[in-house]
Design a protein around this motif. Sequence first.
Motif, PDB file in Angstrom:
ATOM      1  N   LEU A 256      -5.394   7.785   4.994  1.00 37.85           N
ATOM      2  CA  LEU A 256      -4.774   7.651   3.620  1.00 37.85           C
ATOM      3  C   LEU A 256      -3.658   6.609   3.638  1.00 37.85           C
ATOM      4  CD1 LEU A 256      -4.325   8.852   0.683  1.00 37.85           C
ATOM      5  CD2 LEU A 256      -2.885  11.054   1.761  1.00 37.85           C
ATOM      6  N   LEU A 257      -2.941   6.667   4.612  1.00 40.84           N
ATOM      7  CA  LEU A 257      -1.836   5.936   4.485  1.00 40.84           C
ATOM      8  C   LEU A 257      -2.328   4.337   4.607  1.00 40.84           C
ATOM      9  CD1 LEU A 257       1.311   5.853   5.066  1.00 40.84           C
ATOM     10  CD2 LEU A 257       0.876   5.010   7.305  1.00 40.84           C
ATOM     11  N   ARG A 258      -3.308   4.030   5.433  1.00 41.56           N
ATOM     12  CA  ARG A 258      -3.869   2.808   5.114  1.00 41.56           C
ATOM     13  C   ARG A 258      -4.299   2.541   3.847  1.00 41.56           C
ATOM     14  NH1 ARG A 258      -5.481  -0.154   9.322  1.00 41.56           N
ATOM     15  NH2 ARG A 258      -7.061  -1.148   8.150  1.00 41.56           N
ATOM     16  N   THR A 259      -4.857   3.107   3.115  1.00 47.06           N
ATOM     17  CA  THR A 259      -5.234   3.302   1.816  1.00 47.06           C
ATOM     18  C   THR A 259      -4.193   2.728   0.877  1.00 47.06           C
ATOM     19  OG1 THR A 259      -7.125   4.570   1.784  1.00 47.06           O
ATOM     20  CG2 THR A 259      -6.420   4.151  -0.034  1.00 47.06           C
ATOM     21  N   LEU A 260      -3.143   3.608   0.865  1.00 47.10           N
ATOM     22  CA  LEU A 260      -1.663   3.456   0.119  1.00 47.10           C
ATOM     23  C   LEU A 260      -1.033   2.015   0.486  1.00 47.10           C
ATOM     24  CD1 LEU A 260      -0.479   6.878  -0.132  1.00 47.10           C
ATOM     25  CD2 LEU A 260      -2.032   5.749  -1.536  1.00 47.10           C
ATOM     26  N   ALA A 261      -1.266   1.766   1.818  1.00 44.14           N
ATOM     27  CA  ALA A 261      -0.596   0.557   2.272  1.00 44.14           C
ATOM     28  C   ALA A 261      -1.630  -1.012   1.785  1.00 44.14           C
ATOM     29  CB  ALA A 261      -0.536   0.432   3.735  1.00 44.14           C
ATOM     30  N   GLY A 262      -2.639  -0.487   1.143  1.00 42.04           N
ATOM     31  CA  GLY A 262      -3.328  -1.754   0.661  1.00 42.04           C
ATOM     32  C   GLY A 262      -4.273  -2.199   1.914  1.00 42.04           C
ATOM     33  N   LEU A 263      -4.338  -1.678   2.879  1.00 46.98           N
ATOM     34  CA  LEU A 263      -4.944  -2.354   4.131  1.00 46.98           C
ATOM     35  C   LEU A 263      -6.547  -2.260   4.126  1.00 46.98           C
ATOM     36  CD1 LEU A 263      -2.588  -1.249   6.965  1.00 46.98           C
ATOM     37  CD2 LEU A 263      -2.637  -3.531   5.716  1.00 46.98           C
ATOM     38  N   ASP A 264      -7.051  -1.287   3.381  1.00 48.35           N
ATOM     39  CA  ASP A 264      -8.545  -0.989   3.161  1.00 48.35           C
ATOM     40  C   ASP A 264      -8.963  -1.238   1.919  1.00 48.35           C
ATOM     41  OD1 ASP A 264      -8.507  -0.119   5.865  1.00 48.35           O
ATOM     42  OD2 ASP A 264      -8.292   1.971   5.488  1.00 48.35           O
ATOM     43  N   ASP A 265     -10.370  -1.645   1.770  1.00 49.11           N
ATOM     44  CA  ASP A 265     -10.729  -2.075   0.490  1.00 49.11           C
ATOM     45  C   ASP A 265     -10.987  -0.854  -0.159  1.00 49.11           C
ATOM     46  OD1 ASP A 265     -12.098  -3.375  -1.667  1.00 49.11           O
ATOM     47  OD2 ASP A 265     -14.057  -3.330  -0.344  1.00 49.11           O
ATOM     48  N   VAL A 266     -10.525  -0.822  -1.559  1.00 53.82           N
ATOM     49  CA  VAL A 266     -10.953   0.408  -2.443  1.00 53.82           C
ATOM     50  C   VAL A 266     -11.337  -0.195  -3.704  1.00 53.82           C
ATOM     51  CG1 VAL A 266      -9.113   1.668  -1.166  1.00 53.82           C
ATOM     52  CG2 VAL A 266      -8.556   0.157  -3.182  1.00 53.82           C
ATOM     53  N   ALA A 267     -12.077  -1.225  -3.845  1.00 51.13           N
ATOM     54  CA  ALA A 267     -12.506  -1.935  -4.973  1.00 51.13           C
ATOM     55  C   ALA A 267     -13.211  -1.128  -5.899  1.00 51.13           C
ATOM     56  CB  ALA A 267     -13.051  -3.216  -4.778  1.00 51.13           C
ATOM     57  N   SER A 268     -14.068   0.017  -5.162  1.00 45.55           N
ATOM     58  CA  SER A 268     -15.145   0.680  -5.629  1.00 45.55           C
ATOM     59  C   SER A 268     -14.911   1.964  -6.109  1.00 45.55           C
ATOM     60  CB  SER A 268     -16.431   0.531  -4.968  1.00 45.55           C
ATOM     61  OG  SER A 268     -16.314   1.321  -3.796  1.00 45.55           O
ATOM     62  N   GLN A 269     -13.546   2.191  -5.914  1.00 42.12           N
ATOM     63  CA  GLN A 269     -12.952   3.573  -6.147  1.00 42.12           C
ATOM     64  C   GLN A 269     -11.732   3.692  -7.156  1.00 42.12           C
ATOM     65  OE1 GLN A 269     -13.157   6.610  -3.227  1.00 42.12           O
ATOM     66  NE2 GLN A 269     -13.717   5.110  -1.504  1.00 42.12           N
ATOM     67  N   ASP A 270     -11.454   5.057  -7.750  1.00 38.92           N
ATOM     68  CA  ASP A 270     -10.480   5.028  -8.710  1.00 38.92           C
ATOM     69  C   ASP A 270      -9.158   5.173  -8.085  1.00 38.92           C
ATOM     70  OD1 ASP A 270      -9.049   5.942 -11.017  1.00 38.92           O
ATOM     71  OD2 ASP A 270      -9.848   7.393 -11.488  1.00 38.92           O
ATOM     72  N   VAL A 271      -8.652   4.254  -7.622  1.00 39.68           N
ATOM     73  CA  VAL A 271      -7.225   4.143  -7.077  1.00 39.68           C
ATOM     74  C   VAL A 271      -6.250   3.291  -7.693  1.00 39.68           C
ATOM     75  CG1 VAL A 271      -6.138   3.469  -4.903  1.00 39.68           C
ATOM     76  CG2 VAL A 271      -8.530   4.530  -4.641  1.00 39.68           C
ATOM     77  N   LYS A 272      -4.953   3.735  -7.629  1.00 38.78           N
ATOM     78  CA  LYS A 272      -4.056   2.750  -8.320  1.00 38.78           C
ATOM     79  C   LYS A 272      -2.840   3.067  -7.161  1.00 38.78           C
ATOM     80  CE  LYS A 272      -0.146   2.801 -11.679  1.00 38.78           C
ATOM     81  NZ  LYS A 272       0.472   3.533 -12.823  1.00 38.78           N
ATOM     82  N   ILE A 273      -2.585   1.605  -6.823  1.00 35.94           N
ATOM     83  CA  ILE A 273      -1.482   1.851  -6.018  1.00 35.94           C
ATOM     84  C   ILE A 273      -0.524   0.583  -6.477  1.00 35.94           C
ATOM     85  CG2 ILE A 273      -2.170   2.942  -4.050  1.00 35.94           C
ATOM     86  CD1 ILE A 273      -2.979   0.186  -2.888  1.00 35.94           C
ATOM     87  N   PRO A 274       0.779   0.364  -6.312  1.00 38.32           N
ATOM     88  CA  PRO A 274       1.786  -0.660  -6.751  1.00 38.32           C
ATOM     89  C   PRO A 274       1.456  -1.990  -5.846  1.00 38.32           C
ATOM     90  CG  PRO A 274       3.032   0.964  -5.807  1.00 38.32           C
ATOM     91  CD  PRO A 274       1.578   1.501  -5.612  1.00 38.32           C
ATOM     92  N   ALA A 275       1.556  -2.995  -6.522  1.00 39.53           N
ATOM     93  CA  ALA A 275       1.512  -4.237  -5.856  1.00 39.53           C
ATOM     94  C   ALA A 275       2.748  -4.392  -4.896  1.00 39.53           C
ATOM     95  CB  ALA A 275       1.317  -5.354  -6.782  1.00 39.53           C
ATOM     96  N   SER A 276       3.633  -3.849  -5.298  1.00 39.73           N
ATOM     97  CA  SER A 276       5.259  -3.836  -4.508  1.00 39.73           C
ATOM     98  C   SER A 276       5.233  -2.429  -3.592  1.00 39.73           C
ATOM     99  CB  SER A 276       6.373  -3.911  -5.497  1.00 39.73           C
ATOM    100  OG  SER A 276       7.375  -3.871  -4.664  1.00 39.73           O
ATOM    101  N   ARG A 277       5.064  -2.716  -2.323  1.00 37.46           N
ATOM    102  CA  ARG A 277       5.031  -1.584  -1.345  1.00 37.46           C
ATOM    103  C   ARG A 277       5.213  -2.084   0.042  1.00 37.46           C
ATOM    104  NH1 ARG A 277      -0.128  -2.878  -2.937  1.00 37.46           N
ATOM    105  NH2 ARG A 277      -1.605  -3.907  -1.153  1.00 37.46           N
ATOM    106  N   ALA A 278       6.024  -1.384   0.747  1.00 36.91           N
ATOM    107  CA  ALA A 278       6.278  -1.541   2.107  1.00 36.91           C
ATOM    108  C   ALA A 278       6.054  -0.325   3.155  1.00 36.91           C
ATOM    109  CB  ALA A 278       7.697  -1.921   2.256  1.00 36.91           C
ATOM    110  N   VAL A 279       5.826  -0.482   4.296  1.00 34.04           N
ATOM    111  CA  VAL A 279       5.475   0.364   5.206  1.00 34.04           C
ATOM    112  C   VAL A 279       6.773   0.243   6.423  1.00 34.04           C
ATOM    113  CG1 VAL A 279       4.017   1.539   6.738  1.00 34.04           C
ATOM    114  CG2 VAL A 279       3.117  -0.005   4.651  1.00 34.04           C
ATOM    115  N   VAL A 280       7.107   1.530   7.046  1.00 38.54           N
ATOM    116  CA  VAL A 280       7.893   1.344   8.200  1.00 38.54           C
ATOM    117  C   VAL A 280       7.184   2.445   9.072  1.00 38.54           C
ATOM    118  CG1 VAL A 280      10.045   2.142   9.138  1.00 38.54           C
ATOM    119  CG2 VAL A 280      10.152   1.180   6.635  1.00 38.54           C
ATOM    120  N   PHE A 281       6.850   1.842  10.394  1.00 43.06           N
ATOM    121  CA  PHE A 281       6.046   2.562  11.253  1.00 43.06           C
ATOM    122  C   PHE A 281       7.099   3.448  12.522  1.00 43.06           C
ATOM    123  CE2 PHE A 281       3.482  -0.998   9.605  1.00 43.06           C
ATOM    124  CZ  PHE A 281       2.155  -0.264   9.339  1.00 43.06           C
TER     125      PHE A 281
END
Length: 261
Positions: A63-88
């Motif tokens: 789920l985190l990878r999805t929200l970080a934009g690291l995985d392809d979600v083109a075929s699904q109903d997913v909205k995430i902002p273009a402006s995002r950042a991750v702290v590991f």
Amino acid sequence: MDARLELVTGSALPAASTAPVVRLRKFVRRFGENTIIDGLDLDIAPGEFVALLGRSGSGKTTLLRTLAGLDDVASQDVKIPASRAVVFQDARLLPWKRVWQNVVLGLKGEDVRRRAESALQEVGLGHRLDAWPLTLSGGEAQRTALARALVREPKLLLLDEPFAALDALTRHRMHDLVLSLWRAHQPAVLLVTHDVDEAIALADRILVLDGGRIVAEERIVKARGERAGLTRSLRERLLGQLGGDHQDDAVVPFGKAVAGR
């Protein structure tokens, strides 16, 4: 005024009237025959602080990878902002670049050093601007990672167990710092953690992920710093959700809490 504190199973849709900054509907992620995320619905409102709990293998990383934009979600109903950042959990600083250069890594412009200095001042590291990463303590490294995330002014800040490797005192100080930065910058935050007490201390809302689904949701309306009376009962119930059975589509009252923020 008293307000009910409830456990809501089966969804994670906030009651906010504004459009969510994160929106997933019936989201599915499979790897071969293994279904990791199974029909998940999730909304996160602008400026909301959400904590995500779950056992190993529950789907948190996916789920985190999805929200970080690291995985392809083109075929699904997913909205995430273009402006995002991750702290590991690992600050992931480049040892051959100075601290300020790590903060503005990838950013362009004549004022990047000034922006780095401003961000480092905000996390209490203005005096470490030209230090090498290997000279930083664990807490200083995570403060640098936070500065690197927030200098980009993200609408969504993802925190992937960023305090897990810190000692108790440093961890407590980092909690205070994160809350201060969140109030100042007002991003939506998703904190992935294994620490139930940490989730209770920091979040507006706590989600429990199990088997790729949100199986429980907590809304905490009592002000931060005034939650000591809630911690024991909430911890027991959340630990029960993390380790026990759950009922689908049920609403279970949690008692009462004083409204506040």
